[in-house]
Scaffold this motif. Structure first.
Motif, PDB file in Angstrom:
ATOM      1  N   PRO A   1      -2.980   3.848  -0.116  1.00  0.00           N
ATOM      2  CA  PRO A   1      -4.379   4.194   0.144  1.00  0.00           C
ATOM      3  C   PRO A   1      -5.345   3.331  -0.664  1.00  0.00           C
ATOM      4  O   PRO A   1      -6.496   3.160  -0.296  1.00  0.00           O
ATOM      5  CB  PRO A   1      -4.479   5.667  -0.279  1.00  0.00           C
ATOM      6  N   ASP A   2      -4.906   2.790  -1.817  1.00  0.00           N
ATOM      7  CA  ASP A   2      -5.815   1.974  -2.626  1.00  0.00           C
ATOM      8  C   ASP A   2      -4.986   1.013  -3.481  1.00  0.00           C
ATOM      9  O   ASP A   2      -3.769   0.953  -3.360  1.00  0.00           O
ATOM     10  CB  ASP A   2      -6.711   2.855  -3.515  1.00  0.00           C
ATOM     11  N   GLY A   3      -5.676   0.261  -4.318  1.00  0.00           N
ATOM     12  CA  GLY A   3      -4.992  -0.726  -5.173  1.00  0.00           C
ATOM     13  C   GLY A   3      -5.520  -2.122  -4.906  1.00  0.00           C
ATOM     14  O   GLY A   3      -6.217  -2.369  -3.920  1.00  0.00           O
ATOM     15  N   PRO A   4      -5.240  -3.059  -5.798  1.00  0.00           N
ATOM     16  CA  PRO A   4      -5.779  -4.416  -5.661  1.00  0.00           C
ATOM     17  C   PRO A   4      -5.045  -5.207  -4.573  1.00  0.00           C
ATOM     18  O   PRO A   4      -3.854  -4.994  -4.333  1.00  0.00           O
ATOM     19  CB  PRO A   4      -5.502  -5.026  -7.042  1.00  0.00           C
ATOM     20  N   GLY A   5      -5.750  -6.136  -3.974  1.00  0.00           N
ATOM     21  CA  GLY A   5      -5.124  -6.977  -2.952  1.00  0.00           C
ATOM     22  C   GLY A   5      -4.219  -8.036  -3.570  1.00  0.00           C
ATOM     23  O   GLY A   5      -3.305  -8.543  -2.928  1.00  0.00           O
ATOM     24  N   GLU A   6      -4.500  -8.410  -4.825  1.00  0.00           N
ATOM     25  CA  GLU A   6      -3.665  -9.421  -5.504  1.00  0.00           C
ATOM     26  C   GLU A   6      -3.299  -8.925  -6.892  1.00  0.00           C
ATOM     27  O   GLU A   6      -4.103  -8.259  -7.565  1.00  0.00           O
ATOM     28  CB  GLU A   6      -4.428 -10.743  -5.640  1.00  0.00           C
TER      29      GLU A   6
END
Ligand code: SF4
Length: 472
Positions: free
Chosen positions: A285-290
């Motif tokens: 559902p969330d979190g950094p792309g890199e």
């Protein structure tokens, strides 16, 4: 941070004369020391855990190349990237390149001692990127334009009144004109102002307490939850860590975590223990792309296999700081670089050079308390002695000190002459005291007698007393 470790003596003198600092650091030994002891007393297996932790880290240091390669493979498999950096310059350039790749304007930051080593904040500022510290202590000292003074409590040298002044001065531009004096109100105001920064940041930078080889995860522990927001909300998460932070398994990390919070603040666990493994997956559902890990060496690999290797077992709990009579008298800034206390007295000369930091291994009464409380059983006093020997061998100590030590060594190698000289010196000091029990002035000992009396000798030399005792 330009080191001022060479000025330790002057720094320490200023620190002792600073009333605010003395008021603030008086709490360190009382609070942290007592809480640690309570936590240790409640855990019967504490010593056994320390033994196991030492085994884990010794195994890591003996096979560091292997565990780092395993770790890198696991990070890559989870979609992240590891960047190997031999020097601070390489690490800074890597962070800047990564920030520019996402056109970053602002960066939120969790607490990171490696970030302090790299001086990443001024570096990013020079390149047009605004770093915002999110740990409350780090936020306070960022406003003050100062480096941290304690490894787990960066603003411990500030009184509440000083924090009030700082917030009053710096928060006006956000429309916060009320002068807050209560701790809760100050925290609430900082929290409110930081919320928007988390949401606006392009990159989040954190440190890492441990890197897990088997899963490629990084672990951070915080008490504020700021680290979670820093690493979850922006497009990119960058982890700054030094090589020796790697541990083989999650279970090993759990062993070290059980020691870390207890030794640091007397908590069973920190309020937040957060693992990050790679970037956001398709169904997250969330979190950094890199997700990037900047692995810094900065001279540590040269310590492997040598007399200072054991300092690489350090888990940065700060217990040695909290129990050191020197640190609790002068605070962290006197040490003149990122690390203070007994741990800093050993690590700093290795990282910035003995010529700059030669005073630090002498900033100790050799009471041995630091080694007693160190959960990683690091022989800190022994390593400080090694540095002192090296100072002597490399002729870094002043000529007068060298002459005194050389004279003493000459006598010590001639026992008969040494005993005769010792008897003469004791007799002379005894006569000089004239039955007062103490002396105000002693030739060649002005530094000692400037602020205290020297007790008069009693009962002859050590050797004489030893013989009497044996006969009895
Ligand atoms: S040297 Fe030991 S006591 Fe000091 S910070 Fe490191 S682990 Fe903690």
């Amino acid at each position: 941070m330009q080191p001022t470790s060479a000025n330790f003596i002057a720094n320490a003198r200023d620190a002792i004369a600073d009333d605010n600092l003395q008021l603030a650091i008086a709490r360190v030994g009382e609070n942290f020391g007592a809480k640690r002891q309570q936590a240790v007393d409640k855990l019967p297996e504490f010593d056994a855990l320390c033994g196991r932790a030492v085994e884990i880290k010794d195994d890591v240091l003996a096979h560091l190349d292997y565990y780092l390669e395993v770790y890198e493979r696991a990070v890559t498999a989870s979609g992240g990237h590891v960047h190997w950096c031999a020097t601070v310059e390489e690490a800074c350039e890597t962070v800047l390149r990564l920030c520019r790749s996402v056109d970053a304007k602002t960066v939120t930051k969790g607490k990171s001692m490696i970030g302090e080593e790299m001086e990443i904040n001024p570096y990013l500022e020079r390149h047009g990127i605004e770093p915002i510290e999110t740990d409350l202590g780090e936020y306070i000292i960022q406003l003050a334009g100062e480096p941290p003074s304690h490894i787990i409590a960066p603003a411990v040298h500030k009184t509440k009144e000083q924090v009030t002044d700082l917030f009053h001065e710096h928060h006006r531009k956000f429309g916060k004109t009320e002068r807050l004096t209560e701790g809760e109100d100050l925290v609430a105001e900082a929290r409110e102002l930081l919320r928007g920064k988390y949401l606006a940041a392009d990159v989040g930078i954190t440190g890492a307490n441990f890197l897990i080889a088997e899963t490629g995860s990084s672990i951070i522990v915080t008490n504020e939850g700021n680290g979670d927001l820093t690493q979850m909300l922006p497009k990119m998460h960058i982890v700054l860590a030094s090589l020796e932070k790697v541990v083989p398994t999650l279970e090993d990390a759990a062993t070290l975590l059980r020691l870390l919070a207890r030794s640091a603040s007397g908590q069973e666990m920190s309020s937040y223990t957060t693992l990050s493994t790679g970037p956001r997956r398709a169904d997250d559902p969330d979190g950094p792309g890199e997700y990037h890990v900047v692995l810094l060496d900065n001279g540590r690999s040269e310590l492997l296999g040598g007399e200072f290797q054991d300092i690489l077992r350090c888990i940065r709990c700060g217990a040695c700081y909290n129990h050191c009579p020197v640190y609790t008298s002068v605070g962290g800034h006197a040490y003149g670089w990122v690390y203070g206390g007994p741990m800093g007295a050993v690590l700093t000369p290795a990282l910035i050079g003995l010529a700059e930091a030669r005073h630090l291994p002498s900033a100790t009464p050799f009471c041995g308390r630091c080694e007693e409380v160190c959960p990683m059983q690091i022989p800190l006093p022994k390593m400080m002695r090694h540095w002192r020997e090296q100072s002597f061998q490399r002729r870094l100590t002043p000529g007068r000190e060298r002459l005194a030590v050389a004279l003493w060594a000459w006598f010590a190698r001639r026992p008969a002459l040494y005993h005769l000289g010792a008897r003469f010196a004791i007799g002379w000091l005894f006569r000089r005291a004239r039955g007062r029990g103490h002396m105000r002035k002693v030739p060649f000992m002005r530094g000692w007698t400037l602020t205290r009396d020297l007790p008069a000798p009693e009962g002859g030399t050590f050797q004489q007393q030893w013989r009497r005792r044996k006969r009895a």
